[in-house]
Design a protein around this motif. Structure first.
Motif, PDB file in Angstrom:
ATOM      1  N   ALA A 140       0.833  -1.209   0.000  1.00  0.00           N
ATOM      2  CA  ALA A 140       0.000   0.000   0.000  1.00  0.00           C
ATOM      3  C   ALA A 140       0.865   1.256   0.000  1.00  0.00           C
ATOM      4  CB  ALA A 140      -0.924   0.002   1.211  1.00  0.00           C
ATOM      5  N   LYS A 141       0.522   2.209  -0.849  1.00  0.00           N
ATOM      6  CA  LYS A 141       1.236   3.483  -0.897  1.00  0.00           C
ATOM      7  C   LYS A 141       0.562   4.527  -0.013  1.00  0.00           C
ATOM      8  CE  LYS A 141       3.065   6.998  -4.041  1.00  0.00           C
ATOM      9  NZ  LYS A 141       3.192   7.455  -5.449  1.00  0.00           N
ATOM     10  N   TYR A 142      -0.765   4.454   0.057  1.00  0.00           N
ATOM     11  CA  TYR A 142      -1.536   5.403   0.868  1.00  0.00           C
ATOM     12  C   TYR A 142      -2.405   4.635   1.856  1.00  0.00           C
ATOM     13  CZ  TYR A 142      -0.468   8.663  -2.958  1.00  0.00           C
ATOM     14  OH  TYR A 142       0.167   9.431  -3.907  1.00  0.00           O
ATOM     15  N   ALA A 143      -2.831   5.326   2.905  1.00  0.00           N
ATOM     16  CA  ALA A 143      -3.824   4.789   3.837  1.00  0.00           C
ATOM     17  C   ALA A 143      -4.848   5.884   4.104  1.00  0.00           C
ATOM     18  CB  ALA A 143      -3.170   4.340   5.141  1.00  0.00           C
ATOM     19  N   TYR A 144      -6.101   5.475   4.257  1.00  0.00           N
ATOM     20  CA  TYR A 144      -7.120   6.468   4.580  1.00  0.00           C
ATOM     21  C   TYR A 144      -8.097   5.900   5.597  1.00  0.00           C
ATOM     22  CZ  TYR A 144     -10.955   4.391   1.760  1.00  0.00           C
ATOM     23  OH  TYR A 144     -11.943   3.570   1.259  1.00  0.00           O
ATOM     24  N   MET A 145      -8.815   6.800   6.259  1.00  0.00           N
ATOM     25  CA  MET A 145      -9.841   6.438   7.228  1.00  0.00           C
ATOM     26  C   MET A 145     -10.984   7.436   7.103  1.00  0.00           C
ATOM     27  SD  MET A 145      -9.596   9.158   9.482  1.00  0.00           S
ATOM     28  CE  MET A 145     -10.440   8.558  10.939  1.00  0.00           C
ATOM     29  N   ALA A 146     -12.142   7.064   7.612  1.00  0.00           N
ATOM     30  CA  ALA A 146     -13.317   7.933   7.544  1.00  0.00           C
ATOM     31  C   ALA A 146     -13.917   8.066   8.931  1.00  0.00           C
ATOM     32  CB  ALA A 146     -14.352   7.369   6.577  1.00  0.00           C
ATOM     33  N   THR A 147     -14.365   9.271   9.265  1.00  0.00           N
ATOM     34  CA  THR A 147     -15.001   9.493  10.556  1.00  0.00           C
ATOM     35  C   THR A 147     -15.919  10.697  10.465  1.00  0.00           C
ATOM     36  OG1 THR A 147     -14.590   9.771  12.936  1.00  0.00           O
ATOM     37  CG2 THR A 147     -13.197  11.038  11.445  1.00  0.00           C
ATOM     38  N   SER A 363     -29.773  12.075   8.192  1.00  0.00           N
ATOM     39  CA  SER A 363     -28.548  12.158   7.397  1.00  0.00           C
ATOM     40  C   SER A 363     -27.523  13.049   8.083  1.00  0.00           C
ATOM     41  CB  SER A 363     -28.876  12.697   6.003  1.00  0.00           C
ATOM     42  OG  SER A 363     -29.917  11.943   5.402  1.00  0.00           O
ATOM     43  N   TRP A 364     -26.259  12.940   7.636  1.00  0.00           N
ATOM     44  CA  TRP A 364     -25.254  13.879   8.127  1.00  0.00           C
ATOM     45  C   TRP A 364     -24.365  14.315   6.978  1.00  0.00           C
ATOM     46  CZ3 TRP A 364     -25.798   8.900   9.771  1.00  0.00           C
ATOM     47  CH2 TRP A 364     -24.745   8.012   9.608  1.00  0.00           C
ATOM     48  N   ALA A 365     -24.017  15.601   7.033  1.00  0.00           N
ATOM     49  CA  ALA A 365     -23.435  16.260   5.864  1.00  0.00           C
ATOM     50  C   ALA A 365     -21.936  16.063   5.724  1.00  0.00           C
ATOM     51  CB  ALA A 365     -23.749  17.764   5.909  1.00  0.00           C
ATOM     52  N   GLU A 366     -21.243  15.764   6.800  1.00  0.00           N
ATOM     53  CA  GLU A 366     -19.781  15.778   6.717  1.00  0.00           C
ATOM     54  C   GLU A 366     -19.174  14.502   7.293  1.00  0.00           C
ATOM     55  OE1 GLU A 366     -18.174  19.345   8.350  1.00  0.00           O
ATOM     56  OE2 GLU A 366     -19.180  20.624   6.906  1.00  0.00           O
ATOM     57  N   ASP A 367     -19.014  13.514   6.420  1.00  0.00           N
ATOM     58  CA  ASP A 367     -18.239  12.331   6.755  1.00  0.00           C
ATOM     59  C   ASP A 367     -16.826  12.590   6.235  1.00  0.00           C
ATOM     60  OD1 ASP A 367     -17.841   9.694   7.717  1.00  0.00           O
ATOM     61  OD2 ASP A 367     -17.968   8.928   5.674  1.00  0.00           O
ATOM     62  N   MET A 368     -15.897  12.789   7.144  1.00  0.00           N
ATOM     63  CA  MET A 368     -14.556  13.248   6.782  1.00  0.00           C
ATOM     64  C   MET A 368     -13.633  12.074   6.461  1.00  0.00           C
ATOM     65  SD  MET A 368     -11.918  15.536   9.051  1.00  0.00           S
ATOM     66  CE  MET A 368     -13.147  16.824   9.224  1.00  0.00           C
ATOM     67  N   TRP A 369     -12.968  12.150   5.298  1.00  0.00           N
ATOM     68  CA  TRP A 369     -11.962  11.172   4.913  1.00  0.00           C
ATOM     69  C   TRP A 369     -10.585  11.813   5.073  1.00  0.00           C
ATOM     70  CZ3 TRP A 369     -13.503   7.813   0.082  1.00  0.00           C
ATOM     71  CH2 TRP A 369     -14.733   7.206   0.334  1.00  0.00           C
ATOM     72  N   CYS A 370      -9.715  11.143   5.823  1.00  0.00           N
ATOM     73  CA  CYS A 370      -8.343  11.603   6.022  1.00  0.00           C
ATOM     74  C   CYS A 370      -7.403  10.585   5.388  1.00  0.00           C
ATOM     75  CB  CYS A 370      -8.036  11.755   7.511  1.00  0.00           C
ATOM     76  SG  CYS A 370      -9.097  12.942   8.370  1.00  0.00           S
ATOM     77  N   ILE A 371      -6.291  11.070   4.850  1.00  0.00           N
ATOM     78  CA  ILE A 371      -5.398  10.205   4.086  1.00  0.00           C
ATOM     79  C   ILE A 371      -3.936  10.506   4.403  1.00  0.00           C
ATOM     80  CG2 ILE A 371      -5.146  11.687   2.056  1.00  0.00           C
ATOM     81  CD1 ILE A 371      -5.713   9.089   0.379  1.00  0.00           C
ATOM     82  N   LYS A 372      -3.076   9.527   4.148  1.00  0.00           N
ATOM     83  CA  LYS A 372      -1.655   9.671   4.461  1.00  0.00           C
ATOM     84  C   LYS A 372      -0.833   8.914   3.423  1.00  0.00           C
ATOM     85  CE  LYS A 372       1.664   8.381   8.123  1.00  0.00           C
ATOM     86  NZ  LYS A 372       1.767   7.792   9.486  1.00  0.00           N
ATOM     87  N   ASN A 373       0.272   9.512   3.024  1.00  0.00           N
ATOM     88  CA  ASN A 373       1.227   8.818   2.165  1.00  0.00           C
ATOM     89  C   ASN A 373       2.129   7.980   3.068  1.00  0.00           C
ATOM     90  OD1 ASN A 373       3.541   8.152   0.590  1.00  0.00           O
ATOM     91  ND2 ASN A 373       3.023   9.802  -0.826  1.00  0.00           N
ATOM     92  N   LEU A 374       2.035   6.673   2.963  1.00  0.00           N
ATOM     93  CA  LEU A 374       2.763   5.793   3.875  1.00  0.00           C
ATOM     94  C   LEU A 374       4.262   5.789   3.633  1.00  0.00           C
ATOM     95  CD1 LEU A 374       0.381   2.691   3.961  1.00  0.00           C
ATOM     96  CD2 LEU A 374       0.630   4.476   5.683  1.00  0.00           C
ATOM     97  N   HIS A 375       4.699   6.267   2.472  1.00  0.00           N
ATOM     98  CA  HIS A 375       6.115   6.203   2.137  1.00  0.00           C
ATOM     99  C   HIS A 375       6.815   7.558   2.240  1.00  0.00           C
ATOM    100  CE1 HIS A 375       5.959   1.997   0.808  1.00  0.00           C
ATOM    101  NE2 HIS A 375       4.742   2.291   0.420  1.00  0.00           N
ATOM    102  N   LYS A 376       6.077   8.640   2.027  1.00  0.00           N
ATOM    103  CA  LYS A 376       6.696   9.957   2.132  1.00  0.00           C
ATOM    104  C   LYS A 376       6.480  10.576   3.504  1.00  0.00           C
ATOM    105  CE  LYS A 376       6.472  11.087  -2.796  1.00  0.00           C
ATOM    106  NZ  LYS A 376       6.036  12.057  -3.812  1.00  0.00           N
ATOM    107  N   GLY A 377       5.445  10.109   4.210  1.00  0.00           N
ATOM    108  CA  GLY A 377       5.199  10.623   5.542  1.00  0.00           C
ATOM    109  C   GLY A 377       4.460  11.939   5.568  1.00  0.00           C
ATOM    110  N   SER A 378       4.388  12.628   4.421  1.00  0.00           N
ATOM    111  CA  SER A 378       3.667  13.894   4.354  1.00  0.00           C
ATOM    112  C   SER A 378       2.775  13.885   3.127  1.00  0.00           C
ATOM    113  CB  SER A 378       4.646  15.071   4.277  1.00  0.00           C
ATOM    114  OG  SER A 378       3.948  16.282   4.083  1.00  0.00           O
ATOM    115  N   PHE A 379       1.491  13.798   3.350  1.00  0.00           N
ATOM    116  CA  PHE A 379       0.561  13.683   2.232  1.00  0.00           C
ATOM    117  C   PHE A 379       0.563  14.932   1.351  1.00  0.00           C
ATOM    118  CE2 PHE A 379      -2.803  12.206  -0.229  1.00  0.00           C
ATOM    119  CZ  PHE A 379      -3.779  13.173  -0.324  1.00  0.00           C
ATOM    120  N   GLN A 380       0.825  16.089   1.952  1.00  0.00           N
ATOM    121  CA  GLN A 380       0.805  17.327   1.181  1.00  0.00           C
ATOM    122  C   GLN A 380       1.821  17.310   0.050  1.00  0.00           C
ATOM    123  OE1 GLN A 380       0.489  17.063   4.368  1.00  0.00           O
ATOM    124  NE2 GLN A 380      -1.093  18.448   5.139  1.00  0.00           N
ATOM    125  N   ASN A 381       2.881  16.548   0.177  1.00  0.00           N
ATOM    126  CA  ASN A 381       3.909  16.523  -0.861  1.00  0.00           C
ATOM    127  C   ASN A 381       3.699  15.409  -1.887  1.00  0.00           C
ATOM    128  OD1 ASN A 381       5.259  18.642   0.377  1.00  0.00           O
ATOM    129  ND2 ASN A 381       6.368  17.263   1.751  1.00  0.00           N
TER     130      ASN A 381
END
Length: 401
Positions: A140-147, A363-381
């Protein structure tokens, strides 16, 4: 596979802090852990702070929510010599699109639970880190979760301690199933598509979307998949041949996933007045059925849901046809027994979002998905963050729900 981690023990005096290796993280073993994990799940999902809560009760094996993925694992954190289960986490690895027909290997993290008596010792963080390492070993290159965006402890854990970034926000639309059939226009025909044809159409419709799974055939052929349905105007019925790629100018398509054998939901913690009002709507509907009131279903007992995915509409009549399909699924749920609601999760820019019938309070309007680059450590890059998909659609895998 096991990993010892240090947990901070509450000191006997304000100046005393003791560090001892108290926690071991292991893979889930049904014979050893099943009863303890089920107990932990019930303990963690009791409504807190006296507020109403939606409780999830897994059916059968605690690993059932991820067993439909080829690569999956569940880890447990055990405390002390007796091996008390104080934490659990689940994860899987799949290949999905990141937009523009580009595929990437992605991990999905879910079901993190830590015993209330053992929180603030870093157990949740260590479970996430150990699961991430397993996912990296599986490619896996990325990981994500939802909350839920209001779940501050979960958001803070992943974004502040584990290096995840807020990525996408989706809307969960819920339509309760009530006693009356929903009418479907006599001018609309509803067709059931075989899995191979449905997969071929989805490949064309969702190739540029995000999170479209490469193993969609295993979803469409799964026993929990109740079918893929297409609504078209009857006047085009004789001229339409989806097998040959001949489609009408307007149509709508969706698939239905049955969660009833995987988990049950139940609302707990409501006030006696709210409970009485909900019961009152059903009694009134029974006494005066000719009014066809959309009475409030009994959500205070365990109920299942049908999950809609792969929703797409085309043409000037597409919105009307999608509403007909949703009514068709509602009637399926009514006849199926034990289905309390129809649920869909859609991206906020998805045009289908404005069409799917739902009750706003459910219903609910904001189910937030967060993600991470497992190899670079910084998803923004990472390249996924900087490249924007050409499609507003996010394909929600029903196995994730």
């Amino acid at each position: 596979m096991s990993l010892k981690i240090a947990a901070e023990v509450y000191p006997k005096s304000p100046s005393e802090t003791v560090m001892e290796p108290l926690i071991v993280v292991n893979e889930y073993d049904e014979d050893r852990h099943k009863v303890a994990v089920e107990k932990l799940e019930r303990l963690c999902e009791v409504g807190q702070s006296g507020k109403p809560s939606l409780v999830t009760d897994l059916m059968g094996d605690p690993i059932c929510r991820i067993r439909h993925f080829q690569l999956h694992v569940m880890l447990v954190a055990e405390y002390g010599e007796g091996g008390e289960v104080v934490g659990v986490i689940r994860g899987c690895v799949k290949t999905v699109t990141r937009g523009n027909s580009v595929y990437v290997k992605l991990a999905y993290i879910l079901g993190l639970r830590v015993s209330p008596r053992h929180r603030r010792f870093g157990i949740g963080t260590k479970l996430v880190e150990h699961l991430e390492e397993w996912c990296k070993q599986k490619g896996a290159k990325y990981a994500y979760m939802a909350t839920d965006c209001t779940n501050e402890p979960s958001v803070n854990l992943f974004t502040k301690k584990c290096g995840y970034s807020k990525f996408r926000t989706l809307t969960i639309l819920v339509q309760p199933v009530h006693a009356h059939y929903k009418p479907i226009s006599s001018n609309v025909a509803v067709l059931r598509l075989p899995p191979r044809l449905a997969g071929s159409m989805y490949d064309q419709l969702f190739a540029n979307s995000e999170f479209y799974p490469k193993d969609k055939d295993s979803i469409l052929c799964n026993k929990l998949n109740l079918g893929t349905f297409m609504a078209i105007p009857k006047k085009y019925f004789s001229k339409c041949d989806p097998k040959r790629g001949i489609l009408p100018p307007s149509y709508a398509i969706l698939s239905v996933w049955n969660t009833k054998d995987v988990f049950k939901l139940q609302v707990k913690g409501v006030s006696p007045l709210a409970h009485a009002c909900c019961v009152g709507t059903r009694l009134l509907d029974e006494w005066m059925p000719w009014l066809r009131l959309p009475s409030f279903p009994d959500v205070f007992r365990p109920f299942g849901v049908y999950f809609l995915y792969g929703l797409h509409m085309e043409g000037k009549c597409g919105a009307q046809l999608m509403k007909c399909l949703c009514a068709f699924v509602h009637n399926m749920g009514r006849d199926g027994g034990g289905c309390g609601a129809i649920v869909a999760e859609l991206g906020q820019r998805d045009p289908v979002r404005d069409v799917v019938p739902h009750w706003r309070k459910f219903s609910w309007a904001e189910d937030m998905w967060c993600i991470k680059n497992l190899h670079k450590g910084s998803f923004q890059n990472s390249d996924w963050f900087t490249s924007r998909s050409s499609s507003p659609v996010i394909f929600v895998d029903p196995r994730d729900f």
